[in-house]
Design a protein around this motif. Structure first.
Motif, PDB file in Angstrom:
ATOM      1  N   ILE A 320      22.395  63.566 -25.341  1.00  0.00           N
ATOM      2  CA  ILE A 320      23.713  63.986 -25.831  1.00  0.00           C
ATOM      3  C   ILE A 320      24.318  62.893 -26.711  1.00  0.00           C
ATOM      4  O   ILE A 320      24.840  63.165 -27.808  1.00  0.00           O
ATOM      5  CB  ILE A 320      24.649  64.309 -24.650  1.00  0.00           C
ATOM      6  CG1 ILE A 320      24.054  65.439 -23.785  1.00  0.00           C
ATOM      7  CG2 ILE A 320      26.034  64.701 -25.154  1.00  0.00           C
ATOM      8  CD1 ILE A 320      24.860  65.728 -22.540  1.00  0.00           C
ATOM      9  N   PHE A 321      24.252  61.648 -26.234  1.00  0.00           N
ATOM     10  CA  PHE A 321      24.805  60.538 -27.015  1.00  0.00           C
ATOM     11  C   PHE A 321      24.055  60.366 -28.337  1.00  0.00           C
ATOM     12  O   PHE A 321      24.654  60.023 -29.365  1.00  0.00           O
ATOM     13  CB  PHE A 321      24.746  59.245 -26.201  1.00  0.00           C
ATOM     14  CG  PHE A 321      25.860  59.099 -25.203  1.00  0.00           C
ATOM     15  CD1 PHE A 321      27.159  58.907 -25.629  1.00  0.00           C
ATOM     16  CD2 PHE A 321      25.608  59.141 -23.850  1.00  0.00           C
ATOM     17  CE1 PHE A 321      28.201  58.765 -24.717  1.00  0.00           C
ATOM     18  CE2 PHE A 321      26.630  58.995 -22.920  1.00  0.00           C
ATOM     19  CZ  PHE A 321      27.934  58.812 -23.353  1.00  0.00           C
ATOM     20  N   ALA A 322      22.731  60.576 -28.313  1.00  0.00           N
ATOM     21  CA  ALA A 322      21.946  60.469 -29.543  1.00  0.00           C
ATOM     22  C   ALA A 322      22.374  61.540 -30.541  1.00  0.00           C
ATOM     23  O   ALA A 322      22.458  61.279 -31.757  1.00  0.00           O
ATOM     24  CB  ALA A 322      20.457  60.592 -29.230  1.00  0.00           C
ATOM     25  N   SER A 323      22.639  62.743 -30.058  1.00  0.00           N
ATOM     26  CA  SER A 323      23.105  63.817 -30.937  1.00  0.00           C
ATOM     27  C   SER A 323      24.435  63.456 -31.582  1.00  0.00           C
ATOM     28  O   SER A 323      24.648  63.669 -32.784  1.00  0.00           O
ATOM     29  CB  SER A 323      23.260  65.114 -30.138  1.00  0.00           C
ATOM     30  OG  SER A 323      22.056  65.472 -29.513  1.00  0.00           O
ATOM     31  N   ILE A 324      25.339  62.888 -30.775  1.00  0.00           N
ATOM     32  CA  ILE A 324      26.651  62.511 -31.307  1.00  0.00           C
ATOM     33  C   ILE A 324      26.498  61.411 -32.357  1.00  0.00           C
ATOM     34  O   ILE A 324      27.127  61.449 -33.425  1.00  0.00           O
ATOM     35  CB  ILE A 324      27.566  62.043 -30.156  1.00  0.00           C
ATOM     36  CG1 ILE A 324      27.837  63.213 -29.194  1.00  0.00           C
ATOM     37  CG2 ILE A 324      28.875  61.483 -30.692  1.00  0.00           C
ATOM     38  CD1 ILE A 324      28.539  62.808 -27.922  1.00  0.00           C
ATOM     39  N   GLY A 325      25.655  60.417 -32.044  1.00  0.00           N
ATOM     40  CA  GLY A 325      25.457  59.319 -32.978  1.00  0.00           C
ATOM     41  C   GLY A 325      24.890  59.761 -34.307  1.00  0.00           C
ATOM     42  O   GLY A 325      25.255  59.223 -35.370  1.00  0.00           O
ATOM     43  N   SER A 326      24.003  60.760 -34.277  1.00  0.00           N
ATOM     44  CA  SER A 326      23.396  61.229 -35.524  1.00  0.00           C
ATOM     45  C   SER A 326      24.341  62.097 -36.349  1.00  0.00           C
ATOM     46  O   SER A 326      24.155  62.258 -37.553  1.00  0.00           O
ATOM     47  CB  SER A 326      22.127  62.028 -35.212  1.00  0.00           C
ATOM     48  OG  SER A 326      22.438  63.231 -34.510  1.00  0.00           O
ATOM     49  N   ALA A 327      25.366  62.644 -35.707  1.00  0.00           N
ATOM     50  CA  ALA A 327      26.253  63.581 -36.400  1.00  0.00           C
ATOM     51  C   ALA A 327      27.417  62.905 -37.090  1.00  0.00           C
ATOM     52  O   ALA A 327      28.122  63.550 -37.873  1.00  0.00           O
ATOM     53  CB  ALA A 327      26.781  64.622 -35.408  1.00  0.00           C
ATOM     54  N   VAL A 328      27.664  61.610 -36.823  1.00  0.00           N
ATOM     55  CA  VAL A 328      28.827  60.932 -37.394  1.00  0.00           C
ATOM     56  C   VAL A 328      28.379  59.678 -38.143  1.00  0.00           C
ATOM     57  O   VAL A 328      27.237  59.239 -38.026  1.00  0.00           O
ATOM     58  CB  VAL A 328      29.846  60.560 -36.287  1.00  0.00           C
ATOM     59  CG1 VAL A 328      30.379  61.802 -35.612  1.00  0.00           C
ATOM     60  CG2 VAL A 328      29.209  59.627 -35.257  1.00  0.00           C
ATOM     61  N   ASP A 329      29.326  59.098 -38.877  1.00  0.00           N
ATOM     62  CA  ASP A 329      29.031  57.905 -39.672  1.00  0.00           C
ATOM     63  C   ASP A 329      29.586  56.627 -39.058  1.00  0.00           C
ATOM     64  O   ASP A 329      29.166  55.534 -39.439  1.00  0.00           O
ATOM     65  CB  ASP A 329      29.605  58.051 -41.087  1.00  0.00           C
ATOM     66  CG  ASP A 329      28.954  59.194 -41.851  1.00  0.00           C
ATOM     67  OD1 ASP A 329      27.819  59.550 -41.517  1.00  0.00           O
ATOM     68  OD2 ASP A 329      29.599  59.721 -42.781  1.00  0.00           O
ATOM     69  N   ASN A 330      30.552  56.740 -38.162  1.00  0.00           N
ATOM     70  CA  ASN A 330      31.178  55.542 -37.606  1.00  0.00           C
ATOM     71  C   ASN A 330      31.632  55.787 -36.176  1.00  0.00           C
ATOM     72  O   ASN A 330      31.686  56.935 -35.713  1.00  0.00           O
ATOM     73  CB  ASN A 330      32.364  55.091 -38.473  1.00  0.00           C
ATOM     74  CG  ASN A 330      33.346  56.228 -38.723  1.00  0.00           C
ATOM     75  OD1 ASN A 330      34.010  56.696 -37.800  1.00  0.00           O
ATOM     76  ND2 ASN A 330      33.414  56.690 -39.976  1.00  0.00           N
ATOM     77  N   ILE A 331      31.990  54.688 -35.493  1.00  0.00           N
ATOM     78  CA  ILE A 331      32.396  54.756 -34.095  1.00  0.00           C
ATOM     79  C   ILE A 331      33.681  55.554 -33.924  1.00  0.00           C
ATOM     80  O   ILE A 331      33.867  56.262 -32.926  1.00  0.00           O
ATOM     81  CB  ILE A 331      32.570  53.337 -33.514  1.00  0.00           C
ATOM     82  CG1 ILE A 331      31.237  52.577 -33.542  1.00  0.00           C
ATOM     83  CG2 ILE A 331      33.112  53.394 -32.096  1.00  0.00           C
ATOM     84  CD1 ILE A 331      30.187  53.159 -32.636  1.00  0.00           C
ATOM     85  N   GLN A 332      34.599  55.441 -34.870  1.00  0.00           N
ATOM     86  CA  GLN A 332      35.874  56.152 -34.768  1.00  0.00           C
ATOM     87  C   GLN A 332      35.662  57.666 -34.703  1.00  0.00           C
ATOM     88  O   GLN A 332      36.292  58.355 -33.896  1.00  0.00           O
ATOM     89  CB  GLN A 332      36.780  55.805 -35.961  1.00  0.00           C
ATOM     90  CG  GLN A 332      37.332  54.391 -35.963  1.00  0.00           C
ATOM     91  CD  GLN A 332      36.296  53.339 -36.314  1.00  0.00           C
ATOM     92  OE1 GLN A 332      35.267  53.663 -36.945  1.00  0.00           O
ATOM     93  NE2 GLN A 332      36.535  52.104 -35.919  1.00  0.00           N
ATOM     94  N   ASP A 333      34.792  58.197 -35.556  1.00  0.00           N
ATOM     95  CA  ASP A 333      34.513  59.633 -35.517  1.00  0.00           C
ATOM     96  C   ASP A 333      33.790  60.019 -34.237  1.00  0.00           C
ATOM     97  O   ASP A 333      33.995  61.119 -33.694  1.00  0.00           O
ATOM     98  CB  ASP A 333      33.661  60.026 -36.728  1.00  0.00           C
ATOM     99  CG  ASP A 333      34.439  59.945 -38.033  1.00  0.00           C
ATOM    100  OD1 ASP A 333      35.681  59.957 -37.978  1.00  0.00           O
ATOM    101  OD2 ASP A 333      33.791  59.854 -39.104  1.00  0.00           O
ATOM    102  N   ALA A 334      32.940  59.115 -33.749  1.00  0.00           N
ATOM    103  CA  ALA A 334      32.167  59.422 -32.536  1.00  0.00           C
ATOM    104  C   ALA A 334      33.055  59.504 -31.304  1.00  0.00           C
ATOM    105  O   ALA A 334      32.751  60.241 -30.365  1.00  0.00           O
ATOM    106  CB  ALA A 334      31.086  58.363 -32.324  1.00  0.00           C
ATOM    107  N   SER A 335      34.161  58.752 -31.309  1.00  0.00           N
ATOM    108  CA  SER A 335      35.018  58.707 -30.117  1.00  0.00           C
ATOM    109  C   SER A 335      35.567  60.081 -29.753  1.00  0.00           C
ATOM    110  O   SER A 335      35.825  60.358 -28.582  1.00  0.00           O
ATOM    111  CB  SER A 335      36.170  57.725 -30.337  1.00  0.00           C
ATOM    112  OG  SER A 335      36.979  58.134 -31.426  1.00  0.00           O
ATOM    113  N   GLN A 336      35.745  60.956 -30.738  1.00  0.00           N
ATOM    114  CA  GLN A 336      36.269  62.286 -30.449  1.00  0.00           C
ATOM    115  C   GLN A 336      35.189  63.214 -29.887  1.00  0.00           C
ATOM    116  O   GLN A 336      35.496  64.142 -29.147  1.00  0.00           O
ATOM    117  CB  GLN A 336      36.873  62.884 -31.718  1.00  0.00           C
ATOM    118  CG  GLN A 336      38.020  62.071 -32.296  1.00  0.00           C
ATOM    119  CD  GLN A 336      38.574  62.680 -33.560  1.00  0.00           C
ATOM    120  OE1 GLN A 336      38.402  63.860 -33.811  1.00  0.00           O
ATOM    121  NE2 GLN A 336      39.266  61.879 -34.366  1.00  0.00           N
ATOM    122  N   LEU A 337      33.943  62.970 -30.248  1.00  0.00           N
ATOM    123  CA  LEU A 337      32.853  63.819 -29.765  1.00  0.00           C
ATOM    124  C   LEU A 337      32.261  63.353 -28.445  1.00  0.00           C
ATOM    125  O   LEU A 337      31.595  64.127 -27.760  1.00  0.00           O
ATOM    126  CB  LEU A 337      31.739  63.874 -30.823  1.00  0.00           C
ATOM    127  CG  LEU A 337      32.089  64.556 -32.151  1.00  0.00           C
ATOM    128  CD1 LEU A 337      30.925  64.428 -33.130  1.00  0.00           C
ATOM    129  CD2 LEU A 337      32.436  66.028 -31.934  1.00  0.00           C
TER     130      LEU A 337
END
Length: 436
Positions: A320-337
């Protein structure tokens, strides 16, 4: 070596060689051993302070019936003190007992010459309450009241015998099982969050640096993702195994050597099935806990089961975390997912607390076989000696859950690593999953 193996080796060695990994791996077992040994060491080697309390008994029924304890020494005083009199340099506090305390339960007044401890206040109120209860009972003119109270007084212990277990099989008390189960659940909770987000952070950094664009020219995206997940999983397993070895060695060999001989003898009595031979029965719970944590076979079994659930649980959540990491460009965007990964972990620890209180309840059972909450909940139930088939069922469903999750994550990963510029919506991510 295969391409996936090369990625696994790189992810693994990059992390285990860090000083932070070595430091936490060695320090954490030492801290846990210290926490386990501290109660026994404090009880046996540290003398608590004794408060000198001047007693002003305006009622007259208490002055001769307050008994000194380890926490407090009572000093009688016949002078009638005013409630605001604080002139007591030779004592730690003045206890003023109201004249109407028996009838109206007026509050006690403690004039403390400095900070007052909870132990001192508890020692005072326990004795005063007992005297008040005795005086109120005397008003009923019951003959031989003291002997009657002594005769009817009861303090019943409970010995639980599992009829579904062999007589020679170790069965821990409910209190000890609760403590061990909660401890194991929180360890898995910590590992899943820390190492899962490590996978996500690694992917985001490589995607931001455009490293992934170069890597995928020589390896398939699915191999790259699987290599990262397994590599970090091996790091978590390595740390868990090292912790297990260090804790087992220190608990089974170091801890008994630093404990007083009396406690070691009590531990041996508990292991021999003779809890009545313990020198101080009031400390039987602590002795039972020490007997469990200093038994090698017991520790190895718990650590092995916890590691197994850690591996399968981590494989699911790291996907799940790998999917989130691949879908965004930065940590800020990842924090919402990341809520899609963090919320199930949080629910898992909440259900683990419930399961430890009622290990055979329906909520405990279903949450311990549901893949997203199973790792924490099941390890919280295992110390209670639950049926083995439930453990096997949970492991099987976890394995199936990983296969399904890695398939979904692979769909997102192969598209997400090439997407830049904006955070995808939930609808777009669902479209990536459906894309053939």
């Amino acid at each position: 070596m295969s391409k996936t193996g090369i990625i696994i080796e790189r992810e693994y060695l990059e992390r285990v060689r860090k000083k932070s990994f070595i430091f936490t791996t060695i320090l954490m077992p030492l801290m846990m051993l210290t926490l386990m040994a501290m109660p026994a060491l404090i009880i046996n080697y540290v003398d608590g302070s004794t408060a000198r309390v001047l007693v002003v008994d305006n009622n007259g029924a208490f002055i001769d019936r307050l008994n000194n304890t380890k926490e407090i020494t009572f000093i009688p005083e016949t002078v009638q003190y005013a409630d605001t009199d604080k002139n007591h340099d030779n004592t730690d506090a003045i206890l003023i007992i109201p004249a109407d305390i028996i009838d109206d339960a007026s509050p006690l007044l403690l004039l403390s010459n400095g900070p007052s401890s909870l132990a001192t206040e508890t020692a005072i109120t326990e004795q005063v309450n007992k005297i008040i209860e005795t005086e109120r009972l005397k008003r009923h003119n019951i003959a031989n009241l003291d002997s009657i109270l002594a005769e009817v007084s009861a303090s019943v212990a409970i010995n639980t015998v599992r009829t579904d277990k062999d007589s020679d099989e170790d069965v821990m008390s409910s209190g000890l099982s609760y403590g061990i189960g909660i401890g194991m659940a929180f360890i898995l909770y910590m590992f899943l969050l820390i190492y899962g987000q490590m996978v996500m952070t690694s992917i985001i950094e490589e995607k931001s640096n455009r490293v992934l664009e170069l890597v995928v020219t020589s390896v398939r995206p699915s191999q790259l993702m699987l290599g990262k997940i397994i590599g970090v999983a091996l790091v978590a397993v390595t740390q868990m195994v090292l912790w297990g070895v260090l804790l087992t060695v220190m608990s089974a060999f170091v801890l008994p050597s630093i404990l007083p001989a009396e406690i070691v003898a009590d531990i041996a009595a508990v292991r021999a099935g003779q809890p009545g031979a313990v020198s101080d029965l009031s400390s039987i719970d602590m002795i039972t806990a020490l007997a469990a944590v200093t038994q090698v076979g017991h520790l190895v079994g718990l650590i092995a089961v916890m590691t197994l659930f850690l591996v399968l649980g981590f494989l699911i959540y790291s996907s799940i975390f790998a999917s989130i990491g691949s879908a965004v460009d930065n940590i800020q965007d990842a924090s919402q997912l990341t809520s899609f990964a963090i919320f199930p972990i949080v629910f898992g620890i909440i259900f683990a607390l419930i399961a430890a209180a009622d290990p055979m309840g329906p909520l405990a059972f279903w949450s311990s076989i549901f893949p997203l909450t199973a790792p924490m909940v099941m390890v919280a139930r295992i110390p209670f000696g639950i049926p083995a088939w439930q453990i096997y069922l949970s492991l099987a469903l976890l394995a199936a859950g990983f296969i399904g999750m890695i398939w979904i994550a692979g769909k997102i990963y192969r598209v997400g690593i090439f997407m830049y510029g904006k955070k995808p919506s939930f609808k777009e991510i669902m479209r990536w999953i459906a894309y053939k």
